[in-house]
Design a protein around this motif. Structure first.
Motif, mmCIF file in Angstrom:
data_model
loop_
_atom_site.group_PDB
_atom_site.id
_atom_site.type_symbol
_atom_site.label_atom_id
_atom_site.label_comp_id
_atom_site.label_asym_id
_atom_site.label_seq_id
_atom_site.Cartn_x
_atom_site.Cartn_y
_atom_site.Cartn_z
ATOM 1 N N ILE A 39 28.063 -20.496 -19.060
ATOM 2 C CA ILE A 39 28.125 -21.795 -19.738
ATOM 3 C C ILE A 39 26.735 -22.253 -20.164
ATOM 4 C CG2 ILE A 39 28.595 -24.254 -19.393
ATOM 5 C CD1 ILE A 39 31.076 -22.620 -20.000
ATOM 6 N N ASP A 40 25.740 -21.995 -19.333
ATOM 7 C CA ASP A 40 24.375 -22.388 -19.690
ATOM 8 C C ASP A 40 23.918 -21.640 -20.937
ATOM 9 O OD1 ASP A 40 21.938 -23.901 -19.026
ATOM 10 O OD2 ASP A 40 21.066 -21.918 -18.759
ATOM 11 N N HIS A 41 24.186 -20.325 -20.997
ATOM 12 C CA HIS A 41 23.800 -19.539 -22.168
ATOM 13 C C HIS A 41 24.580 -19.984 -23.406
ATOM 14 C CE1 HIS A 41 22.487 -16.006 -19.359
ATOM 15 N NE2 HIS A 41 21.656 -17.029 -19.328
ATOM 16 N N LEU A 42 25.870 -20.280 -23.226
ATOM 17 C CA LEU A 42 26.690 -20.733 -24.346
ATOM 18 C C LEU A 42 26.205 -22.083 -24.855
ATOM 19 C CD1 LEU A 42 29.194 -20.612 -26.181
ATOM 20 C CD2 LEU A 42 30.536 -21.529 -24.271
ATOM 21 N N PHE A 43 25.930 -23.003 -23.951
ATOM 22 C CA PHE A 43 25.473 -24.339 -24.334
ATOM 23 C C PHE A 43 24.167 -24.257 -25.126
ATOM 24 C CE2 PHE A 43 23.167 -28.329 -23.399
ATOM 25 C CZ PHE A 43 24.088 -29.243 -23.894
ATOM 26 N N CYS A 44 23.236 -23.454 -24.662
ATOM 27 C CA CYS A 44 21.953 -23.307 -25.362
ATOM 28 C C CYS A 44 22.148 -22.691 -26.748
ATOM 29 C CB CYS A 44 21.009 -22.443 -24.534
ATOM 30 S SG CYS A 44 20.419 -23.241 -23.019
ATOM 31 N N ALA A 45 23.059 -21.723 -26.847
ATOM 32 C CA ALA A 45 23.325 -21.087 -28.142
ATOM 33 C C ALA A 45 23.961 -22.080 -29.113
ATOM 34 C CB ALA A 45 24.237 -19.875 -27.956
ATOM 35 N N LEU A 46 24.843 -22.918 -28.621
ATOM 36 C CA LEU A 46 25.453 -23.944 -29.461
ATOM 37 C C LEU A 46 24.399 -24.905 -29.991
ATOM 38 C CD1 LEU A 46 28.581 -24.745 -27.249
ATOM 39 C CD2 LEU A 46 28.652 -23.728 -29.532
ATOM 40 N N GLN A 47 23.491 -25.325 -29.119
ATOM 41 C CA GLN A 47 22.426 -26.243 -29.534
ATOM 42 C C GLN A 47 21.547 -25.610 -30.608
ATOM 43 O OE1 GLN A 47 20.647 -27.284 -25.639
ATOM 44 N NE2 GLN A 47 21.203 -29.398 -26.129
ATOM 45 N N ARG A 48 21.188 -24.343 -30.418
ATOM 46 C CA ARG A 48 20.332 -23.655 -31.393
ATOM 47 C C ARG A 48 21.011 -23.570 -32.756
ATOM 48 N NH1 ARG A 48 19.345 -20.092 -27.052
ATOM 49 N NH2 ARG A 48 20.812 -18.577 -27.951
ATOM 50 N N THR A 49 22.327 -23.494 -32.752
ATOM 51 C CA THR A 49 23.078 -23.372 -34.001
ATOM 52 C C THR A 49 23.326 -24.723 -34.659
ATOM 53 O OG1 THR A 49 24.196 -21.502 -32.945
ATOM 54 C CG2 THR A 49 25.108 -22.239 -34.997
ATOM 55 N N GLY A 50 22.991 -25.803 -33.962
ATOM 56 C CA GLY A 50 23.206 -27.129 -34.505
ATOM 57 C C GLY A 50 24.562 -27.698 -34.175
ATOM 58 N N ILE A 51 25.264 -27.095 -33.220
ATOM 59 C CA ILE A 51 26.573 -27.579 -32.794
ATOM 60 C C ILE A 51 26.376 -28.474 -31.579
ATOM 61 C CG2 ILE A 51 28.837 -26.924 -31.894
ATOM 62 C CD1 ILE A 51 28.601 -24.319 -33.445
ATOM 63 N N LYS A 52 26.785 -29.721 -31.690
ATOM 64 C CA LYS A 52 26.589 -30.699 -30.622
ATOM 65 C C LYS A 52 27.721 -30.582 -29.598
ATOM 66 C CE LYS A 52 25.563 -35.589 -29.824
ATOM 67 N NZ LYS A 52 25.430 -36.917 -30.452
ATOM 68 N N ALA A 53 27.376 -30.200 -28.390
ATOM 69 C CA ALA A 53 28.372 -29.962 -27.346
ATOM 70 C C ALA A 53 28.251 -30.982 -26.225
ATOM 71 C CB ALA A 53 28.214 -28.552 -26.777
ATOM 72 N N PHE A 54 29.404 -31.329 -25.645
ATOM 73 C CA PHE A 54 29.428 -32.162 -24.451
ATOM 74 C C PHE A 54 29.600 -31.249 -23.250
ATOM 75 C CE2 PHE A 54 31.464 -34.364 -20.977
ATOM 76 C CZ PHE A 54 30.828 -35.584 -20.925
ATOM 77 N N ARG A 55 28.616 -31.302 -22.351
ATOM 78 C CA ARG A 55 28.688 -30.559 -21.097
ATOM 79 C C ARG A 55 28.348 -31.521 -19.973
ATOM 80 N NH1 ARG A 55 24.203 -26.078 -19.547
ATOM 81 N NH2 ARG A 55 22.942 -27.949 -19.883
ATOM 82 N N ASP A 56 29.290 -31.733 -19.075
ATOM 83 C CA ASP A 56 29.048 -32.626 -17.942
ATOM 84 C C ASP A 56 28.397 -31.810 -16.831
ATOM 85 O OD1 ASP A 56 29.058 -34.471 -15.885
ATOM 86 O OD2 ASP A 56 30.986 -35.315 -16.464
ATOM 87 N N ASP A 57 27.134 -32.101 -16.550
ATOM 88 C CA ASP A 57 26.403 -31.350 -15.535
ATOM 89 C C ASP A 57 26.637 -31.864 -14.128
ATOM 90 O OD1 ASP A 57 25.128 -29.422 -17.139
ATOM 91 O OD2 ASP A 57 23.717 -30.929 -17.841
ATOM 92 N N GLU A 58 27.382 -32.944 -14.015
ATOM 93 C CA GLU A 58 27.627 -33.516 -12.691
ATOM 94 C C GLU A 58 28.891 -32.923 -12.092
ATOM 95 O OE1 GLU A 58 28.682 -37.812 -10.607
ATOM 96 O OE2 GLU A 58 27.850 -37.740 -12.632
ATOM 97 N N GLU A 59 28.760 -32.261 -10.943
ATOM 98 C CA GLU A 59 29.922 -31.709 -10.252
ATOM 99 C C GLU A 59 30.673 -32.843 -9.559
ATOM 100 O OE1 GLU A 59 31.543 -29.057 -9.980
ATOM 101 O OE2 GLU A 59 30.288 -27.540 -10.920
ATOM 102 N N LEU A 60 31.974 -32.883 -9.740
ATOM 103 C CA LEU A 60 32.786 -33.877 -9.055
ATOM 104 C C LEU A 60 32.990 -33.468 -7.606
ATOM 105 C CD1 LEU A 60 35.484 -34.459 -11.800
ATOM 106 C CD2 LEU A 60 33.751 -36.079 -11.074
ATOM 107 N N GLU A 61 32.790 -34.400 -6.712
ATOM 108 C CA GLU A 61 32.982 -34.118 -5.299
ATOM 109 C C GLU A 61 34.472 -34.122 -4.962
ATOM 110 O OE1 GLU A 61 30.587 -33.269 -3.336
ATOM 111 O OE2 GLU A 61 28.994 -33.645 -4.809
ATOM 112 N N ARG A 62 34.813 -33.447 -3.871
ATOM 113 C CA ARG A 62 36.203 -33.377 -3.450
ATOM 114 C C ARG A 62 36.756 -34.789 -3.230
ATOM 115 N NH1 ARG A 62 39.035 -29.244 -1.776
ATOM 116 N NH2 ARG A 62 37.154 -27.965 -1.629
ATOM 117 N N GLY A 63 37.899 -35.050 -3.813
ATOM 118 C CA GLY A 63 38.534 -36.353 -3.669
ATOM 119 C C GLY A 63 38.112 -37.369 -4.707
ATOM 120 N N GLN A 64 37.122 -37.041 -5.532
ATOM 121 C CA GLN A 64 36.649 -37.986 -6.538
ATOM 122 C C GLN A 64 37.533 -37.914 -7.778
ATOM 123 O OE1 GLN A 64 32.525 -37.528 -7.508
ATOM 124 N NE2 GLN A 64 32.648 -38.806 -9.325
#
Length: 202
Positions: A39-64
């Motif tokens: 996902i990190d490699h894909l996200f960076c490739a999307l940015q380089r291509t000018g494609i604006k991506a939403f990636r939530d870097d915050e892991e949800l905790e159990r029960g949240q």
């Protein structure tokens, strides 16, 4: 060519009316399986291509509970890349995201690009392998909401029937990522309003 990185009106396939979007693509993935590499490699490739991506870097905790902003981002996206990995179905948050993505596909014309990462789409389609045990656990945790669990099952089956990529068919992840981006651009770029397109160096 790249997609313009600002909000534009985009016609909904279901109603023909225009809607506003902020992102070209929403990334749905199981962090423990794919975040640090694919996902990190894909996200960076999307940015380089000018494609604006939403990636939530915050892991949800159990029960949240899944954040409303995360679901809103799906509504504000032209498309979604769904990276289904071995532990994707074990996450109720991923399954909730997937259900929302499929809802937006139907109601808003959102494009879905599934990637089957280290998992066989036929196992997803027929609920084989680890999937029966995973959903059994969901049913045990949600005994009063079996309909929701069934909807999650149906959502996985539906996305498994869509045309996508199976990572096992690619020797190099970089080539897989290149193909994903090229297919996204060919599917989405031609559908954007003319004044939202521009030439950029890649």
């Amino acid at each position: 060519m790249a997609l313009e990185e600002h909000e534009v009106d985009y016609p909904s396939s279901s109603s023909g009316s225009a809607r506003r979007w902020k992102y070209h693509v929403f990334l749905s993935f199981r962090g423990e399986d794919t975040r640090r590499r694919f996902i990190d490699h894909l996200f960076c490739a999307l940015q380089r291509t000018g494609i604006k991506a939403f990636r939530d870097d915050e892991e949800l905790e159990r029960g949240q509970v899944i954040k409303p902003s995360r679901l809103q981002a799906i509504e504000e996206s032209l498309s979604a890349i769904v990276a289904i990995s071995p532990n994707y179905a074990s996450s109720t948050w991923c399954l909730e995201e997937l259900s929302k993505i499929l809802h937006c596909k139907k109601e808003l014309g959102l494009h879905i690009f599934p990637i089957f990462y280290d998992v066989d789409p036929s196992d997803i389609r027929h609920q084989r392998g680890s999937f029966p045990e995973v959903f059994k656990k969901h049913e045990e945790k949600l005994p009063q909401d079996k309909m929701k669990v069934q909807n999650w099952r149906d959502a996985l089956k539906e996305v498994a029937n869509l045309s996508g990529w199976h990572s096992d068919n690619w020797h190099h992840e970089t080539k897989l990522i290149e193909d994903v981006i090229e297919k996204m651009r060919s599917k989405i770029y031609d559908k954007l309003p003319f004044d939202s397109q521009r030439l950029v160096g890649i």
